[in-house]
Design a protein around this motif. Structure first.
Motif, PDB file in Angstrom:
ATOM      1  N   ALA A 107       0.678  -1.126  -0.238  1.00 16.52           N
ATOM      2  CA  ALA A 107       0.305  -0.084   0.221  1.00 16.52           C
ATOM      3  C   ALA A 107       0.736   1.344  -0.027  1.00 16.52           C
ATOM      4  O   ALA A 107       0.497   2.238  -0.544  1.00 16.52           O
ATOM      5  CB  ALA A 107      -0.994   0.134   1.442  1.00 16.52           C
ATOM      6  N   MET A 108       2.053   1.444   0.937  1.00 19.69           N
ATOM      7  CA  MET A 108       2.695   2.016   0.715  1.00 19.69           C
ATOM      8  C   MET A 108       3.777   2.583  -0.679  1.00 19.69           C
ATOM      9  O   MET A 108       3.616   3.726  -1.320  1.00 19.69           O
ATOM     10  CB  MET A 108       3.843   2.141   2.111  1.00 19.69           C
ATOM     11  CG  MET A 108       3.129   2.064   3.369  1.00 19.69           C
ATOM     12  SD  MET A 108       2.589   3.193   3.808  1.00 19.69           S
ATOM     13  CE  MET A 108       0.205   2.631   3.810  1.00 19.69           C
ATOM     14  N   ILE A 109       4.207   1.825  -1.059  1.00 21.13           N
ATOM     15  CA  ILE A 109       4.401   1.318  -2.745  1.00 21.13           C
ATOM     16  C   ILE A 109       3.781   2.269  -3.675  1.00 21.13           C
ATOM     17  O   ILE A 109       4.298   3.466  -4.687  1.00 21.13           O
ATOM     18  CB  ILE A 109       5.328   0.420  -3.174  1.00 21.13           C
ATOM     19  CG1 ILE A 109       6.103  -0.487  -2.199  1.00 21.13           C
ATOM     20  CG2 ILE A 109       5.768   0.116  -4.415  1.00 21.13           C
ATOM     21  CD1 ILE A 109       6.598  -1.346  -2.437  1.00 21.13           C
ATOM     22  N   LYS A 110       2.586   1.620  -3.628  1.00 23.50           N
ATOM     23  CA  LYS A 110       1.233   2.177  -4.644  1.00 23.50           C
ATOM     24  C   LYS A 110       1.253   3.654  -4.418  1.00 23.50           C
ATOM     25  O   LYS A 110       1.028   4.384  -5.362  1.00 23.50           O
ATOM     26  CB  LYS A 110       0.247   1.382  -4.587  1.00 23.50           C
ATOM     27  CG  LYS A 110      -0.085   0.302  -4.807  1.00 23.50           C
ATOM     28  CD  LYS A 110      -1.165  -0.428  -4.552  1.00 23.50           C
ATOM     29  CE  LYS A 110      -1.077  -1.767  -5.565  1.00 23.50           C
ATOM     30  NZ  LYS A 110      -3.262  -2.241  -5.291  1.00 23.50           N
ATOM     31  N   SER A 111       0.681   4.587  -3.008  1.00 22.26           N
ATOM     32  CA  SER A 111       1.107   5.545  -2.576  1.00 22.26           C
ATOM     33  C   SER A 111       2.121   6.184  -2.931  1.00 22.26           C
ATOM     34  O   SER A 111       1.538   7.559  -3.851  1.00 22.26           O
ATOM     35  CB  SER A 111       0.663   5.851  -1.163  1.00 22.26           C
ATOM     36  OG  SER A 111       1.713   4.853  -0.984  1.00 22.26           O
ATOM     37  N   GLN A 112       2.850   5.625  -2.650  1.00 27.80           N
ATOM     38  CA  GLN A 112       3.769   6.281  -3.624  1.00 27.80           C
ATOM     39  C   GLN A 112       3.907   6.604  -4.892  1.00 27.80           C
ATOM     40  O   GLN A 112       4.379   8.123  -5.202  1.00 27.80           O
ATOM     41  CB  GLN A 112       5.597   5.784  -2.786  1.00 27.80           C
ATOM     42  CG  GLN A 112       5.700   6.492  -1.399  1.00 27.80           C
ATOM     43  CD  GLN A 112       7.379   5.949  -1.610  1.00 27.80           C
ATOM     44  OE1 GLN A 112       7.709   4.726  -1.905  1.00 27.80           O
ATOM     45  NE2 GLN A 112       8.182   6.750  -0.499  1.00 27.80           N
TER      46      GLN A 112
END
Length: 201
Positions: free
Chosen positions: A134-139
């Protein structure tokens, strides 16, 4: 919360109460939180980037920066891209936390499913990679929003009308980019058959 209402009722009828928390946690962490947060940010921040930079472009403020020896990309675009990539993960975590909390409260209040059952199921289903993805996607989404919006802003022509058109185009293209990137990243991150819910049944 609307998502919770739609499927909790069906899961309750099937006697799968102990799987509800796991499904909620996976849905929020893998898809809903990063995508919904990015859509909101694209509408709010992406439009602001495009409008602000578009106004600077048509009023020749970017040309003034060049005359003063400053690179408009380094001065105007790079900070916005970095800020977007840093802010989106925190906003996504907030969305995930609020979404899980509100869904647990709704399930308890409307369907009588204990919050402890929801949280225990979520804890057993959720894995560190779900949060990391989720963090990678949001970045990635933050980079897409800022780059597209800034690009439309600094290439604006045609005065006030052009600023409005660039702002609209920036938001639309950002949303399209988010959906395409979400499909590609989800296909890459979550290949094959999953077993995250096997401990929740």
């Amino acid at each position: 919360m609307a998502f919770t209402i739609q499927f909790v009722r069906e899961f309750t009828r099937l006697g799968l109460n102990r799987s509800i928390g796991g499904v909620l946690a996976l849905a929020f962490s893998r898809e809903l939180s990063p995508v919904i947060t990015s859509i909101v940010v694209a509408g709010r921040m992406g439009s602001a980037f495009a409008a602000e930079l578009g106004t600077m472009q048509v009023s020749e403020q970017t040309d003034t920066l060049r005359v003063l020896g400053a690179d408009p990309i380094d001065y105007l675009i790079t900070p916005r891209v970095i800020a977007s990539c840093l802010a989106l993960p925190f906003l996504t975590l907030m969305c995930f936390t609020v979404g899980m909390a509100s869904s647990a409260l709704l399930s308890d209040a409307v369907y009588g499913i204990s919050i402890n059952i929801i949280m225990d199921s979520a804890h057993r289903a959720l894995r560190p990679w779900d949060i990391v993805s989720a963090m990678i996607k949001s970045q990635v989404f933050g980079a897409i929003i800022s780059v597209i919006s800034c690009s439309w802003g600094v290439t604006t022509t045609g005065g006030a009308k052009g600023v409005g058109e660039s702002t609209t185009s920036a938001v639309v293209m950002s949303l399209v980019g988010i959906f395409i990137a979400d499909f590609v990243l989800s296909s890459f991150f979550f290949q094959g058959a999953g077993d995250s819910l096997k401990n929740c049944v």
